[in-house]
Design an enzyme around this catalytic site. Structure first.
Site, PDB file in Angstrom:
ATOM      1  N   ASP A   1     -13.985  -3.921  16.799  1.00 29.39           N
ATOM      2  CA  ASP A   1     -12.933  -3.658  15.810  1.00 29.39           C
ATOM      3  C   ASP A   1     -13.104  -4.713  14.728  1.00 29.39           C
ATOM      4  O   ASP A   1     -12.916  -5.915  14.981  1.00 29.39           O
ATOM      5  CB  ASP A   1     -11.559  -3.760  16.485  1.00 29.39           C
ATOM      6  CG  ASP A   1     -10.420  -3.502  15.500  1.00 29.39           C
ATOM      7  OD1 ASP A   1     -10.667  -3.522  14.264  1.00 29.39           O
ATOM      8  OD2 ASP A   1      -9.288  -3.290  15.955  1.00 29.39           O
ATOM      9  N   VAL A   2     -13.449  -4.290  13.514  1.00 33.60           N
ATOM     10  CA  VAL A   2     -13.774  -5.265  12.462  1.00 33.60           C
ATOM     11  C   VAL A   2     -12.564  -6.059  11.982  1.00 33.60           C
ATOM     12  O   VAL A   2     -12.716  -7.018  11.230  1.00 33.60           O
ATOM     13  CB  VAL A   2     -14.468  -4.602  11.249  1.00 33.60           C
ATOM     14  CG1 VAL A   2     -15.785  -3.968  11.639  1.00 33.60           C
ATOM     15  CG2 VAL A   2     -13.551  -3.613  10.536  1.00 33.60           C
TER      16      VAL A   2
ATOM     17  N   LYS B   1     -10.167  -1.676  -1.870  1.00 35.32           N
ATOM     18  CA  LYS B   1     -11.568  -1.565  -2.317  1.00 35.32           C
ATOM     19  C   LYS B   1     -11.812  -2.414  -3.559  1.00 35.32           C
ATOM     20  O   LYS B   1     -12.906  -2.945  -3.752  1.00 35.32           O
ATOM     21  CB  LYS B   1     -11.923  -0.098  -2.569  1.00 35.32           C
ATOM     22  CG  LYS B   1     -11.989   0.734  -1.283  1.00 35.32           C
ATOM     23  CD  LYS B   1     -13.115   0.260  -0.363  1.00 35.32           C
ATOM     24  CE  LYS B   1     -13.294   1.158   0.842  1.00 35.32           C
ATOM     25  NZ  LYS B   1     -14.396   0.717   1.724  1.00 35.32           N
TER      26      LYS B   1
ATOM     27  N   SER C   1     -16.206   1.269  -3.108  1.00 29.16           N
ATOM     28  CA  SER C   1     -15.920   2.655  -3.501  1.00 29.16           C
ATOM     29  C   SER C   1     -15.709   2.683  -5.012  1.00 29.16           C
ATOM     30  O   SER C   1     -15.319   1.662  -5.594  1.00 29.16           O
ATOM     31  CB  SER C   1     -14.638   3.133  -2.807  1.00 29.16           C
ATOM     32  OG  SER C   1     -14.232   4.392  -3.329  1.00 29.16           O
TER      33      SER C   1
ATOM     34  N   THR D   1     -18.242  13.318   4.386  1.00 26.56           N
ATOM     35  CA  THR D   1     -18.125  12.681   5.708  1.00 26.56           C
ATOM     36  C   THR D   1     -16.755  13.055   6.276  1.00 26.56           C
ATOM     37  O   THR D   1     -15.900  13.572   5.535  1.00 26.56           O
ATOM     38  CB  THR D   1     -18.172  11.133   5.601  1.00 26.56           C
ATOM     39  OG1 THR D   1     -16.937  10.695   5.008  1.00 26.56           O
ATOM     40  CG2 THR D   1     -19.335  10.639   4.770  1.00 26.56           C
TER      41      THR D   1
ATOM     42  N   TYR E   1      -5.598   2.078  -0.720  1.00 24.78           N
ATOM     43  CA  TYR E   1      -7.055   2.196  -0.673  1.00 24.78           C
ATOM     44  C   TYR E   1      -7.671   1.598  -1.934  1.00 24.78           C
ATOM     45  O   TYR E   1      -8.625   0.810  -1.874  1.00 24.78           O
ATOM     46  CB  TYR E   1      -7.442   3.673  -0.523  1.00 24.78           C
ATOM     47  CG  TYR E   1      -8.916   3.918  -0.272  1.00 24.78           C
ATOM     48  CD1 TYR E   1      -9.485   3.672   0.973  1.00 24.78           C
ATOM     49  CD2 TYR E   1      -9.741   4.398  -1.288  1.00 24.78           C
ATOM     50  CE1 TYR E   1     -10.842   3.907   1.199  1.00 24.78           C
ATOM     51  CE2 TYR E   1     -11.085   4.637  -1.071  1.00 24.78           C
ATOM     52  CZ  TYR E   1     -11.632   4.399   0.180  1.00 24.78           C
ATOM     53  OH  TYR E   1     -12.974   4.622   0.404  1.00 24.78           O
TER      54      TYR E   1
ATOM     55  N   ASN F   1     -19.497  -1.666   6.368  1.00 26.48           N
ATOM     56  CA  ASN F   1     -19.250  -0.280   5.969  1.00 26.48           C
ATOM     57  C   ASN F   1     -17.958   0.300   6.533  1.00 26.48           C
ATOM     58  O   ASN F   1     -17.402   1.231   5.954  1.00 26.48           O
ATOM     59  CB  ASN F   1     -20.453   0.574   6.419  1.00 26.48           C
ATOM     60  CG  ASN F   1     -20.142   2.044   6.428  1.00 26.48           C
ATOM     61  OD1 ASN F   1     -20.104   2.697   5.394  1.00 26.48           O
ATOM     62  ND2 ASN F   1     -19.876   2.602   7.623  1.00 26.48           N
TER      63      ASN F   1
ATOM     64  N   SER G   1     -13.264   3.961  -5.956  1.00 24.30           N
ATOM     65  CA  SER G   1     -11.813   3.720  -5.909  1.00 24.30           C
ATOM     66  C   SER G   1     -11.488   2.233  -6.006  1.00 24.30           C
ATOM     67  O   SER G   1     -10.314   1.868  -6.097  1.00 24.30           O
ATOM     68  CB  SER G   1     -11.221   4.297  -4.609  1.00 24.30           C
ATOM     69  OG  SER G   1     -11.444   5.683  -4.559  1.00 24.30           O
TER      70      SER G   1
ATOM     71  N   ASP H   1     -18.975  -0.477  15.916  1.00 29.60           N
ATOM     72  CA  ASP H   1     -17.915   0.493  15.579  1.00 29.60           C
ATOM     73  C   ASP H   1     -16.866   0.461  16.687  1.00 29.60           C
ATOM     74  O   ASP H   1     -17.158   0.097  17.830  1.00 29.60           O
ATOM     75  CB  ASP H   1     -18.538   1.900  15.477  1.00 29.60           C
ATOM     76  CG  ASP H   1     -17.703   2.849  14.615  1.00 29.60           C
ATOM     77  OD1 ASP H   1     -18.200   3.306  13.578  1.00 29.60           O
ATOM     78  OD2 ASP H   1     -16.550   3.157  15.007  1.00 29.60           O
TER      79      ASP H   1
END
Ligand SMILES: NC(=O)c1ccc[n+]([C@@H]2O[C@H](COP(=O)([O-])OP(=O)(O)OC[C@H]3O[C@@H](n4cnc5c(N)ncnc54)[C@H](O)[C@@H]3O)[C@@H](O)[C@H]2O)c1
Length: 258
Positions: free
Chosen positions: A54-55, A149, A132, A180, A145, A81, A134, A37
């Site tokens: 940092d992905v 996704k 998601s 969350t 977003y 994730n 979404s 993370d």
């Protein structure tokens, strides 16, 4: 349960929310977990290691995967994730926001898979992406977003085809509204919450542990014949055609009439 005894699992975005619950779930079932993370978690599950990552950065992802394999000798599962949201009318959406959302939500998933695949081939391991609902429908003011996704949903199918040849499964979960920090704004007031819950047939927001359970299932041998699947975990939101909830309406009307 020890479904993951001795298994090595990486969870990106594992410092908060769904990622933290997933890291805890894997660890509780015996896995050696790397929490990758940008932010350090308040606490780590037993036996877990934190690697600041940092992905969106290929070199950082590669270093994190290599550090995990160097420490534990192998990699059995990658959970992609890490994710961010953005809500804005498209005509006002800065290009940088669009690109940042794609960098974390889509590029990060691609980079994680790219680096992990050779290690997963060695263990006949698997990938679980966190997409998601979404990614399978449109929302109001969430074009970046939704698109990012949607990319994850179809990337999951495509990579599953490719990786079936090397014995690696690739799946995704599609959460609905989950309690969350990412969804905190949407559920901030009683009124907002009530408004949302009208759209959830099970009438509650999901908890991070609900999604962690689905991720753990897909990552486990219980799912050994499942690949290329986007598992919806949404309390029934996407099962609904969109017709009004007349059952509730009638019940409310009857209550008011009393
Ligand atoms: N909460 C929901 O309602 C919901 C619904 C559907 C899908 N999701 C997806 O679930 C995933 C987890 O979200 P959450 O709700 O637990 O959110 P969260 O904000 O609680 O956790 C996201 C984590 O990702 C990390 N992160 C963000 N950018 C990063 C980067 N560039 N590199 C590494 N780490 C980064 C954050 O530091 C944080 O720890 C996301 O992909 C999100 O899109 C969430």
């Amino acid at each position: 349960m020890t479904r993951f005894s001795g298994k090595v699992v990486i969870v990106t975005g594992g410092a908060s929310g769904i990622g933290a619950a997933s890291a805890a779930r894997f660890a509780s079932e015996g896995a050696l977990v790397t929490v990758a993370d940008m932010n350090e978690p308040a606490d780590l599950p037993e036996g877990a290691t934190f690697v600041r990552t940092d992905v969106t950065d290929e070199a950082q992802i590669a270093a994190m995967v290599e550090a995990t394999v160097a420490k534990h000798g192998k990699l059995d599962c990658l959970v992609n994730n890490a994710g961010i949201g953005a809500a804005m009318p498209t005509e006002h959406l800065p290009l940088e926001t669009w690109e940042r959302v794609f960098a974390v939500n889509s590029r990060g998933v691609f980079l994680g898979c790219k680096v992990a695949i050779p290690h997963l081939e060695a263990t006949r391991g698997n990938v679980v992406n966190v997409a998601s609902i979404s990614g399978i429908g449109g929302d109001y003011l969430m074009s970046a977003y939704n698109a990012s996704k949607g990319a994850v949903v179809n990337f999951t199918r495509s990579l599953a085809m490719e990786c079936a040849e090397i014995g690696v499964r690739v799946n995704a979960v599609c959460p609905g509204v989950i309690e969350t920090p990412l969804a905190a704004g949407a559920l901030a007031t009683d009124d907002d919450r009530e408004h949302w819950m009208e759209r959830v047939p099970l009438h509650r927001p999901g908890q991070p542990a609900d999604i962690a359970a689905a991720i753990a299932f897909l990552a486990s041998d219980d799912a050994s014949y499942i690949t290329g699947h986007n598992l919806v975990v949404d309390g029934g939101i996407t099962a609904h055609t969109g017709q009004p909830n007349f059952v509730r309406r009638w019940a409310n009307r009857a209550r008011t009439a009393q």
